[in-house]
Write an enzyme that holds these catalytic residues in place. Structure first.
Site, PDB file in Angstrom:
ATOM      1  N   ASN A 126       0.801  -1.232   0.000  1.00 53.13           N
ATOM      2  CA  ASN A 126       0.000   0.000   0.000  1.00 53.13           C
ATOM      3  C   ASN A 126       0.831   1.279   0.000  1.00 53.13           C
ATOM      4  O   ASN A 126       0.336   2.328  -0.398  1.00 53.13           O
ATOM      5  CB  ASN A 126      -0.990   0.002   1.168  1.00 53.13           C
ATOM      6  CG  ASN A 126      -0.352  -0.315   2.501  1.00 53.13           C
ATOM      7  OD1 ASN A 126       0.639  -1.024   2.580  1.00 53.13           O
ATOM      8  ND2 ASN A 126      -0.928   0.189   3.566  1.00 53.13           N
ATOM      9  N   GLU A 152       4.093  -4.908  12.250  1.00 57.10           N
ATOM     10  CA  GLU A 152       3.125  -3.812  12.138  1.00 57.10           C
ATOM     11  C   GLU A 152       2.020  -4.339  11.248  1.00 57.10           C
ATOM     12  O   GLU A 152       2.171  -4.445  10.034  1.00 57.10           O
ATOM     13  CB  GLU A 152       3.796  -2.569  11.546  1.00 57.10           C
ATOM     14  CG  GLU A 152       3.049  -1.280  11.850  1.00 57.10           C
ATOM     15  CD  GLU A 152       2.064  -0.900  10.757  1.00 57.10           C
ATOM     16  OE1 GLU A 152       0.913  -1.379  10.847  1.00 57.10           O
ATOM     17  OE2 GLU A 152       2.437  -0.154   9.857  1.00 57.10           O
ATOM     18  N   CYS A 184      -3.555   0.267   7.241  1.00 50.58           N
ATOM     19  CA  CYS A 184      -3.801  -0.441   8.498  1.00 50.58           C
ATOM     20  C   CYS A 184      -4.307   0.496   9.585  1.00 50.58           C
ATOM     21  O   CYS A 184      -4.991   0.081  10.510  1.00 50.58           O
ATOM     22  CB  CYS A 184      -2.534  -1.144   8.963  1.00 50.58           C
ATOM     23  SG  CYS A 184      -1.115  -0.045   9.130  1.00 50.58           S
ATOM     24  N   GLU A 203       7.306   1.737  16.056  1.00 50.23           N
ATOM     25  CA  GLU A 203       8.054   2.313  14.953  1.00 50.23           C
ATOM     26  C   GLU A 203       7.966   3.830  14.987  1.00 50.23           C
ATOM     27  O   GLU A 203       7.285   4.418  15.819  1.00 50.23           O
ATOM     28  CB  GLU A 203       7.514   1.768  13.619  1.00 50.23           C
ATOM     29  CG  GLU A 203       7.664   0.254  13.483  1.00 50.23           C
ATOM     30  CD  GLU A 203       7.240  -0.275  12.138  1.00 50.23           C
ATOM     31  OE1 GLU A 203       6.312   0.300  11.534  1.00 50.23           O
ATOM     32  OE2 GLU A 203       7.833  -1.265  11.671  1.00 50.23           O
TER      33      GLU A 203
END
Length: 499
Positions: free
Chosen positions: A169, A265, A301, A478
Site C-alpha cells: 500500500n 506492524e 492499516c 516504529e
C-alpha cells in the site's frame, strides 16, 4: 520532471516507460543477478490491467546468497562510527528526494495510489530516513552503580542481518522508511517488497548501488516462498513485517525454529468515536480523513474504518460524511488532480467488493458509493468510496478488516456498551476520539485498547511518537527511538578493577 509544476494529468505508455527501473533482477552483494530458470512475475498496472514489467523472483538459493552477502558486509558496517552510518543514510534520502517525481509516478502506476499521495510518500519516507540518521548517536548504553573497584556497563549492539518484508500500500515509503532504523543501528538489511508492487524498490537499488558498501542493502523480489525462506533462515537475526495479521502469524511460526527477533506492524479495525458535545462537521471531516480515501483508497492499516457516533449527533454526521465522500474525485492514479485511485490488485478488488455486496444483501443501509469506477475506469480495480450506516456491532463489516474504501458507521447511547464494542475486536492499532471535554477525552483514551490514539484528530503521524498496536495489531513500535532500539541487543560488561 516536476509533476506538480507541470500539472501532469496522466502517464501514457511512452511516458511511463522511462520511469521503469532498468534492472528487473535481484540485487544483492552490490550486484544484479538473474533468476534461476528464468523465474519471473508480471507486474500489472491496477488501473487498466496492462503489464508494466516482468520482474525476477528469488528462490531459496538467491535468499541464501543475499543473506550470505549481508552477513559478510555486517562486521565492517557495524564497526563504522554512528556518524558515518548516518552520512550513508542521509545520502540515500538525498537521492530519493532528487528522483522523487519519477519514484512517485512509478508507485502510482504500480500500486494504484494517486500521484499526489505518492509525492507525499516520497517526502515522508525521506524525512523518516533523516530522522533516524539524526538519532545515530543516541544508541546509548548505561552504567550501573557497583561497590568499590567494580565497573558495570551496558552496551547496545546491532543484531546482524535484518530481513524486512513490506506491504503493497505504500511501496517506496515502506522501502525507505523501514530500512533506516536497522541500518543506523549497525545492521545489514535484506528487503523484500510486495510481489504486487516491487518496481520502486528496484529503482531504489539502482539509485543507491554505488553509494552503499556491497551487501549492506539487498533487495529481493519474491513471493510467499521467498518470505518463508527469509523467516526460517539461520543467518537472519531479525525479521520485521508490515502486513496482514495472517502474514504476521506465518512469519512468527516460521521464525520460531531459530528464535528470531520479530517485529510486526499489522492490521487494524480502528474505531473513531464521536461524543455528543463534538461538532458534527468536524467529526465527519475526521471520519473522511481517517479513512485515507485520498491516499491509499482506504488500504491502510491505521484507517479509522469503524465509526461510533452518539445518537444525538448521528444524523448530522451521516449527512456530512455522505456529502464529503460524494465530492471525492475518483480517477486515474497518474493524474495529479485525482483524489482517490484504485485498489492494488484483483484479489483486493474481489475482497472489497465481496464485503460491499455482502452488506447490501444483509440489508445494511448504504449511504454513499457501493459501485465501481465508470467510463475509462472500468478496466481497473476502482471502487467508489463507500459508506454504510446503522451497522450492527456484530456485523462483518464492523468487525473484520476490509482494507479498502468502506466506512461503517454505528450509533451509540451508552458509554459502557460503547467501549465494549470498541474493544471487542482482536485488533488494537489506532483510535480517534472527538469531544470538547478534557476529562472525557482522557477517560476514553485510557479505556480504548489501542496503541496510537488521536483526540480530535485522525490519520496524522508524528515523528518521535511511537507507532504500533495492541493485541493482534502487532509487536514493537516504529517511527521513534523505540524502533531504533528494536534492532539492537543489550550486552552487560562487569569489570573488576585492579587495586
Amino acid at each position: 520532471m516536476n509533476l506538480m509544476a507541470q500539472g501532469k494529468t496522466r502517464a501514457s505508455s511512452e511516458e511511463w516507460r522511462h520511469v521503469l527501473p532498468t534492472n528487473l533482477g535481484l540485487f544483492y552483494g552490490g550486484e544484479w543477478h538473474s533468476p534461476a530458470a528464468g523465474r519471473t512475475l508480471p507486474v500489472l498496472n491496477p488501473a487498466n490491467g496492462d503489464v508494466l514489467a516482468h520482474v525476477a523472483l528469488a528462490d531459496r538459493e538467491h535468499v541464501d546468497r543475499a543473506v550470505a552477502a549481508a552477513n559478510s558486509a555486517f562486521p565492517a558496517w557495524a564497526a563504522l562510527s554512528p556518524l558515518k552510518r548516518s552520512e550513508y543514510v542521509r545520502g540515500i534520502a538525498k537521492r530519493v528526494r532528487e528522483a522523487g517525481d519519477e519514484l512517485a509516478m512509478l508507485d502510482a502506476l504500480d500500486s494504484g495510489n494517486p500521484l499526489k499521495g505518492m509525492l507525499l510518500d516520497i517526502q515522508m519516507g525521506s524525512t523518516i530516513m533523516e530522522y533516524f540518521a539524526g538519532l545515530s548517536t543516541e544508541i546509548k548504553g548505561s552504567t550501573i552503580p557497583m561497590p568499590g573497584g567494580v565497573l558495570n556497563y551496558v552496551l547496545r549492539e546491532p543484531l546482524g542481518v535484518v530481513a524486512r518484508l513490506v506491504a503493497f500500500n505504500h511501496p517506496l515509503l515502506f522501502a525507505i522508511a523501514k530500512i533506516a532504523a536497522p541500518l543506523i543501528a549497525g545492521n545489514t538489511v535484506v528487503l523484500k517488497p510486495s510481489e504486487h508492487t516491487p518496481l520502486s524498490a528496484l529503482r531504489l537499488a539502482e539509485l543507491v548501488q554505488d553509494l552503499l558498501p556491497p551487501g549492506v542493502l539487498n533487495i529481493l523480489n519474491g513471493d510467499r516462498a521467498a518470505g518463508e525462506a527469509l523467516a526460517t533462515h539461520p543467518g537472519v537475526a531479525s525479521i520485521a513485517v508490515v502486513g496482514s495479521i495472517a502474514t504476521g502469524r506465518a512469519v512468527m511460526r516460521a521464525g520460531a525454529e531459530t528464535l528470531k527477533r520479530v517485529t510486526l506492524e499489522l492490521g487494524g479495525k480502528n474505531a473513531l468515536i464521536g461524543y455528543p458535545d463534538a461538532d458534527p462537521a468536524k467529526v465527519a471531516a475526521g471520519c473522511v480523513k481517517g479513512m485515507n480515501f485520498d491516499w491509499t483508497a482506504g488500504q491502510s492499516c491505521g484507517s479509522t474504518s469503524r465509526v461510533l457516533v452518539h445518537e444525538s449527533i448521528y444524523s448530522e454526521v451521516i449527512e456530512a460524511v455522505s456529502d464529503l465522500v460524494g465530492k471525492i474525485r475518483l480517477g486515474q492514479p497518474t493524474a495529479i488532480e485525482t483524489e482517490m485511485g484504485c485498489l492494488s490488485s484483483q484479489a483486493q478488488f474481489e475482497k472489497v467488493t465481496g464485503y460491499i455486496e455482502g452488506a447490501k444483501r444483509d440489508g445494511v443501509q448504504l449511504v454513499a458509493g457501493g459501485g465501481r469506477g465508470r467510463g475509462d475506469l472500468e478496466r481497473g480495480y476502482f471502487v467508489e468510496p463507500t459508506v454504510f450506516a446503522d451497522v450492527a456491532p456484530d456485523h462483518r463489516i464492523a468487525r473484520e478488516e476490509i482494507f479498502g474504501p468502506v466506512l461503517s458507521i454505528l450509533k451509540w447511547s451508552d458509554e459502557a456498551a460503547l467501549f465494549e464494542a470498541v474493544n471487542s475486536v482482536p485488533y488494537g492499532l489506532t483510535a480517534s476520539v472527538w469531544t470538547n471535554d478534557l476529562s472525557t477525552a482522557h477517560r476514553a483514551a485510557a479505556r480504548i485498547q489501542a496503541g496510537y490514539i488521536w483526540i480530535n484528530g485522525s490519520s496524522s503521524h508524528f515523528l518521535g511518537a511511537p507507532f504500533g498496536g495492541y493485541k493482534q495489531s502487532g509487536l514493537g513500535r516504529e517511527e521513534s527511538i523505540e524502533e531504533l532500539h528494536e534492532f539492537t541487543q543489550l550486552k552487560n560488561v562487569n569489570v573488576t578493577l585492579s587495586p
